[in-house]
Write a protein that holds these residues in place. Structure first.
Motif, PDB file in Angstrom:
ATOM      1  N   ASP A   2      -3.470  14.043  26.166  1.00  0.00           N
ATOM      2  CA  ASP A   2      -4.630  13.781  25.316  1.00  0.00           C
ATOM      3  C   ASP A   2      -5.552  12.704  25.874  1.00  0.00           C
ATOM      4  N   GLN A 107     -11.902   8.848  16.697  1.00  0.00           N
ATOM      5  CA  GLN A 107     -12.391   9.409  15.437  1.00  0.00           C
ATOM      6  C   GLN A 107     -13.882   9.730  15.518  1.00  0.00           C
ATOM      7  N   GLN A 109     -15.576  10.541  18.169  1.00  0.00           N
ATOM      8  CA  GLN A 109     -15.756  11.726  19.000  1.00  0.00           C
ATOM      9  C   GLN A 109     -15.439  12.998  18.210  1.00  0.00           C
ATOM     10  N   LYS A 110     -14.417  12.945  17.384  1.00  0.00           N
ATOM     11  CA  LYS A 110     -14.067  14.112  16.561  1.00  0.00           C
ATOM     12  C   LYS A 110     -15.177  14.425  15.567  1.00  0.00           C
ATOM     13  N   GLU A 111     -15.811  13.392  15.036  1.00  0.00           N
ATOM     14  CA  GLU A 111     -16.868  13.588  14.046  1.00  0.00           C
ATOM     15  C   GLU A 111     -18.133  14.167  14.668  1.00  0.00           C
ATOM     16  N   ASN A 113     -18.470  15.271  18.147  1.00  0.00           N
ATOM     17  CA  ASN A 113     -18.268  16.089  19.351  1.00  0.00           C
ATOM     18  C   ASN A 113     -19.103  15.570  20.521  1.00  0.00           C
ATOM     19  N   LYS A 158     -15.506  12.481  27.795  1.00  0.00           N
ATOM     20  CA  LYS A 158     -14.842  13.774  27.932  1.00  0.00           C
ATOM     21  C   LYS A 158     -14.566  14.022  29.409  1.00  0.00           C
TER      22      LYS A 158
END
Length: 302
Positions: A2, A107, A109-111, A113, A158
């Protein structure tokens, strides 16, 4: 895997063990991760500490020792070549950024992208002169890359971005500049910034000033444009002065005078020397890239 955490190491033997322990506490439960320590030859006992940490946690730590000091951004670029995670996080070695703040980057980055997430500071706990130097770099960066947000050394990237910026071969590396060339999908999240407990920052005001100069010369042609403007301005001023002296000579029969001539010569000569220096700076950088000066040189990998 990850998360790959890259830690450029410079004279931080006293903080490395705590840093890794706190990263492990944050990521160990919910994520597969690795920590890549890149020792940038600070001349202290940091490499021995890294070796001991690697011996205890060989499955979680990659240790890289550079053959000489190449600078923080070059050390990070070196570490990127050895990452395996879907996301790359860069964090300083001095614990001024609490490792617990890693979760905020993930968090965010998840929100959103986003391809790049910065952890920005509400208040920097540096010395006043150091803060002024940082502000100068931030302003120049915002001008060069037409962005409004701050940049920091605490970032999540990323892995696709790693592939893109690794193609650049110039010897001078500024990670944030390369990233901004390739993406505008950038987010920021507020993180805590602690006062330095031990040692001094590797970035003095002089080094930050040099970094600002490198930004200008490597990512923009602004100095050349300023030369054109300054040259035009000097030409206009010289023409006005010449007309004034001609009128004084013709109307009032005033001698031109030795002082006026010397001042004019010195003024024009100084401008020319400045212009030659700027051109020389660009030529020297072209020469360095033509000689393919390495971004880094690895001495040992564990």
């Amino acid at each position: 895997m990850d998360i790959s955490v890259i830690v450029p190491v410079y004279r931080s033997e006293s903080t490395l063990e705590e840093l890794f322990g706190r990263i492990d506490n944050v990521l160990g439960k919910d994520y597969t991760y690795e920590v890549i320590f890149v020792d940038d030859d600070g001349g202290d006992n940091s490499w021995n500490v890294i070796e001991q940490l690697h011996a205890k946690h060989p499955e979680k730590i990659t240790a890289i020792k550079l053959s000489k000091n190449f600078g923080q951004h070059n050390a990070i670029m070196c570490g990127m070549h050895y990452t395996k995670g879907k996301f790359i996080v860069t964090i300083d070695d001095d614990l001024q950024i609490p490792p617990e703040e890693l979760i905020k980057l993930i968090q965010k980055q998840k929100e959103t992208n986003a391809e790049l997430v910065y952890g920005v500071y509400g208040q920097k706990e540096h010395a006043r002169l150091r803060n002024k130097g940082s502000e100068m770099v931030q302003k120049i960066f915002r001008y060069v890359f037409k962005t409004t947000g701050d940049i920091t050394s605490f970032r999540l990237i990323k892995t696709e971005m790693k592939t893109k910026i690794s193609q650049h071969a110039q010897s001078f590396i500024f990670i944030d500049g390369l990233l901004h060339w390739h993406t505008n999908k950038i987010s920021r999240v507020l993180v805590e910034h602690k006062p330095r407990q031990q040692g001094q920052s590797g970035y003095s005001f002089v080094k930050l000033f040099a970094l600002a100069g490198n930004l200008l010369f490597n990512f923009t042609t602004l100095p050349l444009k300023l030369m054109i403007g300054a040259g035009f301005t000097c030409a206009v001023i010289s023409l006005i002065i010449a007309v004034i002296f001609m009128i004084r000579k013709l109307v009032y029969d005033v001698p031109l005078g030795f002082t006026a001539i010397i001042v004019t010569i010195l003024f024009i000569g100084s401008i020319l020397m400045l212009f030659l220096g700027i051109l020389g700076e660009y030529i020297s950088r072209l020469y360095a890239n033509q000689n393919q000066k390495p971004q880094f040189s690895v001495k040992q990998i564990l």
